[in-house]
Design a protein around this motif. Structure first.
Motif, PDB file in Angstrom:
ATOM      1  N   MET A   1       0.853  -1.179   0.000  1.00  0.00           N
ATOM      2  CA  MET A   1       0.000   0.000   0.000  1.00  0.00           C
ATOM      3  C   MET A   1       0.891   1.231   0.000  1.00  0.00           C
ATOM      4  SD  MET A   1      -3.157  -0.650   2.504  1.00  0.00           S
ATOM      5  CE  MET A   1      -4.571  -0.617   1.482  1.00  0.00           C
ATOM      6  N   ARG A   2       0.430   2.212  -0.722  1.00  0.00           N
ATOM      7  CA  ARG A   2       1.192   3.451  -0.767  1.00  0.00           C
ATOM      8  C   ARG A   2       0.242   4.626  -0.588  1.00  0.00           C
ATOM      9  NH1 ARG A   2       0.428   6.348  -5.344  1.00  0.00           N
ATOM     10  NH2 ARG A   2      -0.217   5.290  -7.242  1.00  0.00           N
ATOM     11  N   ALA A   3       0.820   5.758  -0.261  1.00  0.00           N
ATOM     12  CA  ALA A   3       0.029   6.980  -0.142  1.00  0.00           C
ATOM     13  C   ALA A   3      -0.378   7.453  -1.535  1.00  0.00           C
ATOM     14  CB  ALA A   3       0.848   8.060   0.562  1.00  0.00           C
ATOM     15  N   LEU A   4      -1.456   8.197  -1.612  1.00  0.00           N
ATOM     16  CA  LEU A   4      -1.930   8.720  -2.887  1.00  0.00           C
ATOM     17  C   LEU A   4      -1.063   9.895  -3.331  1.00  0.00           C
ATOM     18  CD1 LEU A   4      -4.499   7.219  -1.716  1.00  0.00           C
ATOM     19  CD2 LEU A   4      -5.807   8.823  -3.033  1.00  0.00           C
ATOM     20  N   THR A   5      -0.874  10.029  -4.641  1.00  0.00           N
ATOM     21  CA  THR A   5      -0.160  11.188  -5.163  1.00  0.00           C
ATOM     22  C   THR A   5      -1.065  12.410  -5.065  1.00  0.00           C
ATOM     23  OG1 THR A   5      -0.930  10.827  -7.423  1.00  0.00           O
ATOM     24  CG2 THR A   5       1.132   9.739  -6.779  1.00  0.00           C
ATOM     25  N   TYR A  37      -7.509   8.537  10.534  1.00  0.00           N
ATOM     26  CA  TYR A  37      -7.702   7.713   9.357  1.00  0.00           C
ATOM     27  C   TYR A  37      -6.929   8.308   8.191  1.00  0.00           C
ATOM     28  CZ  TYR A  37     -11.429   5.187  11.723  1.00  0.00           C
ATOM     29  OH  TYR A  37     -12.132   4.407  12.584  1.00  0.00           O
ATOM     30  N   CYS A  38      -6.597   7.476   7.226  1.00  0.00           N
ATOM     31  CA  CYS A  38      -5.902   7.942   6.037  1.00  0.00           C
ATOM     32  C   CYS A  38      -6.392   7.157   4.824  1.00  0.00           C
ATOM     33  CB  CYS A  38      -4.395   7.794   6.201  1.00  0.00           C
ATOM     34  SG  CYS A  38      -3.851   6.104   6.422  1.00  0.00           S
ATOM     35  N   LEU A  39      -6.041   7.648   3.649  1.00  0.00           N
ATOM     36  CA  LEU A  39      -6.396   6.990   2.398  1.00  0.00           C
ATOM     37  C   LEU A  39      -5.145   6.362   1.810  1.00  0.00           C
ATOM     38  CD1 LEU A  39      -8.660   9.755   0.874  1.00  0.00           C
ATOM     39  CD2 LEU A  39      -9.394   7.654   1.966  1.00  0.00           C
ATOM     40  N   ARG A  40      -5.241   5.107   1.399  1.00  0.00           N
ATOM     41  CA  ARG A  40      -4.109   4.389   0.813  1.00  0.00           C
ATOM     42  C   ARG A  40      -4.528   3.721  -0.481  1.00  0.00           C
ATOM     43  NH1 ARG A  40       0.782   5.835   2.729  1.00  0.00           N
ATOM     44  NH2 ARG A  40       0.377   6.604   4.799  1.00  0.00           N
ATOM     45  N   GLY A  44      -4.795  -0.137  -7.550  1.00  0.00           N
ATOM     46  CA  GLY A  44      -5.808   0.686  -8.182  1.00  0.00           C
ATOM     47  C   GLY A  44      -7.022   0.972  -7.325  1.00  0.00           C
ATOM     48  N   ARG A  45      -7.078   0.438  -6.123  1.00  0.00           N
ATOM     49  CA  ARG A  45      -8.223   0.656  -5.236  1.00  0.00           C
ATOM     50  C   ARG A  45      -7.800   1.543  -4.070  1.00  0.00           C
ATOM     51  NH1 ARG A  45     -12.428  -2.625  -6.485  1.00  0.00           N
ATOM     52  NH2 ARG A  45     -11.946  -4.342  -7.875  1.00  0.00           N
ATOM     53  N   VAL A  46      -8.699   2.434  -3.659  1.00  0.00           N
ATOM     54  CA  VAL A  46      -8.431   3.364  -2.569  1.00  0.00           C
ATOM     55  C   VAL A  46      -9.101   2.831  -1.311  1.00  0.00           C
ATOM     56  CG1 VAL A  46      -8.703   5.725  -1.745  1.00  0.00           C
ATOM     57  CG2 VAL A  46      -8.291   5.295  -4.166  1.00  0.00           C
ATOM     58  N   TYR A  47      -8.321   2.712  -0.247  1.00  0.00           N
ATOM     59  CA  TYR A  47      -8.807   2.170   1.017  1.00  0.00           C
ATOM     60  C   TYR A  47      -8.806   3.245   2.089  1.00  0.00           C
ATOM     61  CZ  TYR A  47      -8.332  -2.473  -0.999  1.00  0.00           C
ATOM     62  OH  TYR A  47      -8.472  -3.577  -1.790  1.00  0.00           O
ATOM     63  N   TYR A  48      -9.829   3.214   2.946  1.00  0.00           N
ATOM     64  CA  TYR A  48      -9.965   4.090   4.101  1.00  0.00           C
ATOM     65  C   TYR A  48      -9.495   3.279   5.304  1.00  0.00           C
ATOM     66  CZ  TYR A  48     -12.426   7.173   7.411  1.00  0.00           C
ATOM     67  OH  TYR A  48     -12.755   8.031   8.426  1.00  0.00           O
ATOM     68  N   VAL A  49      -8.333   3.640   5.855  1.00  0.00           N
ATOM     69  CA  VAL A  49      -7.650   2.788   6.828  1.00  0.00           C
ATOM     70  C   VAL A  49      -7.326   3.576   8.094  1.00  0.00           C
ATOM     71  CG1 VAL A  49      -5.663   1.266   7.162  1.00  0.00           C
ATOM     72  CG2 VAL A  49      -6.536   1.650   4.878  1.00  0.00           C
ATOM     73  N   ASP A  63       2.839  -7.577  -2.408  1.00  0.00           N
ATOM     74  CA  ASP A  63       2.202  -8.553  -3.293  1.00  0.00           C
ATOM     75  C   ASP A  63       1.340  -9.552  -2.529  1.00  0.00           C
ATOM     76  OD1 ASP A  63       4.521  -9.599  -2.156  1.00  0.00           O
ATOM     77  OD2 ASP A  63       4.856 -11.000  -3.804  1.00  0.00           O
ATOM     78  N   LYS A  64       1.557  -9.705  -1.241  1.00  0.00           N
ATOM     79  CA  LYS A  64       0.757 -10.618  -0.418  1.00  0.00           C
ATOM     80  C   LYS A  64      -0.473  -9.940   0.181  1.00  0.00           C
ATOM     81  CE  LYS A  64       3.789 -13.965  -0.656  1.00  0.00           C
ATOM     82  NZ  LYS A  64       3.563 -15.093  -1.492  1.00  0.00           N
ATOM     83  N   LEU A  65      -0.469  -8.618   0.261  1.00  0.00           N
ATOM     84  CA  LEU A  65      -1.564  -7.879   0.867  1.00  0.00           C
ATOM     85  C   LEU A  65      -2.717  -7.741  -0.125  1.00  0.00           C
ATOM     86  CD1 LEU A  65      -2.381  -6.302   3.426  1.00  0.00           C
ATOM     87  CD2 LEU A  65      -1.480  -4.271   2.317  1.00  0.00           C
ATOM     88  N   VAL A  66      -3.888  -8.232   0.251  1.00  0.00           N
ATOM     89  CA  VAL A  66      -5.059  -8.166  -0.616  1.00  0.00           C
ATOM     90  C   VAL A  66      -5.801  -6.855  -0.402  1.00  0.00           C
ATOM     91  CG1 VAL A  66      -7.257  -9.242  -1.183  1.00  0.00           C
ATOM     92  CG2 VAL A  66      -5.293 -10.660  -0.648  1.00  0.00           C
ATOM     93  N   GLY A  67      -6.091  -6.519   0.825  1.00  0.00           N
ATOM     94  CA  GLY A  67      -6.808  -5.297   1.140  1.00  0.00           C
ATOM     95  C   GLY A  67      -6.695  -4.996   2.615  1.00  0.00           C
ATOM     96  N   LEU A  68      -6.956  -3.735   2.960  1.00  0.00           N
ATOM     97  CA  LEU A  68      -6.837  -3.322   4.348  1.00  0.00           C
ATOM     98  C   LEU A  68      -7.802  -2.167   4.571  1.00  0.00           C
ATOM     99  CD1 LEU A  68      -5.107  -3.672   6.956  1.00  0.00           C
ATOM    100  CD2 LEU A  68      -3.654  -1.881   6.077  1.00  0.00           C
ATOM    101  N   GLY A  69      -8.655  -2.265   5.546  1.00  0.00           N
ATOM    102  CA  GLY A  69      -9.624  -1.205   5.785  1.00  0.00           C
ATOM    103  C   GLY A  69     -10.848  -1.354   4.895  1.00  0.00           C
TER     104      GLY A  69
END
Length: 121
Positions: A1-5, A37-40, A44-49, A63-69
């Motif tokens: 997961m990365r921060a949004l540009t 909370y933050c957006l990650r 291609g999907r934006v998560y509220y975490v 590559d192992k992380l499917v989703g979070l939040g």
């Protein structure tokens, strides 16, 4: 997961502003003091975490992380941002215009279509 540009953040905030207005500050800035909370972005999907949960997830490979939040939306191949159904729970708390039961019973038994199960209105 990365921060949004900056460009991705602008697109997400413009879409959220249509539904929740100035409540974006409380959505991302942390309405509660104990957890911000933050957006990650992940695939291609934006998560509220929650921030503390995001820090713990750094131990998992990308590559192992499917989703979070909660997945609130995704970027299309054309570069547009679309909200997903999963974002409704998050947005409903901060929405500008809310659908309420037209009866004044305040029973809390309104279903998703807006009708009251007790009185049938």
């Amino acid at each position: 997961m990365r921060a949004l540009t900056e460009e991705e953040t602008r697109m997400v905030f413009e879409k959220l502003h249509k539904f929740i207005g100035k409540a974006i500050k409380s959505l991302v800035g942390g309405a509660r003091e104990d957890a911000g909370y933050c957006l990650r972005l992940q695939k291609g999907r934006v998560y509220y975490v929650r921030e503390d949960l995001m820090r713990r997830a750094t131990n998992v490979a990308r590559d192992k992380l499917v989703g979070l939040g909660v997945c609130i939306g995704k970027f299309t191949h054309g570069g547009k941002f679309r909200l997903t159904v999963g974002s409704l729970d998050v947005l409903a708390k901060h929405a500008k215009y809310k659908v309420r039961c037209c009866c004044c019973c305040c029973c809390g038994c309104c279903c998703c279509c807006g009708c009251c199960c007790c009185c049938g209105c």
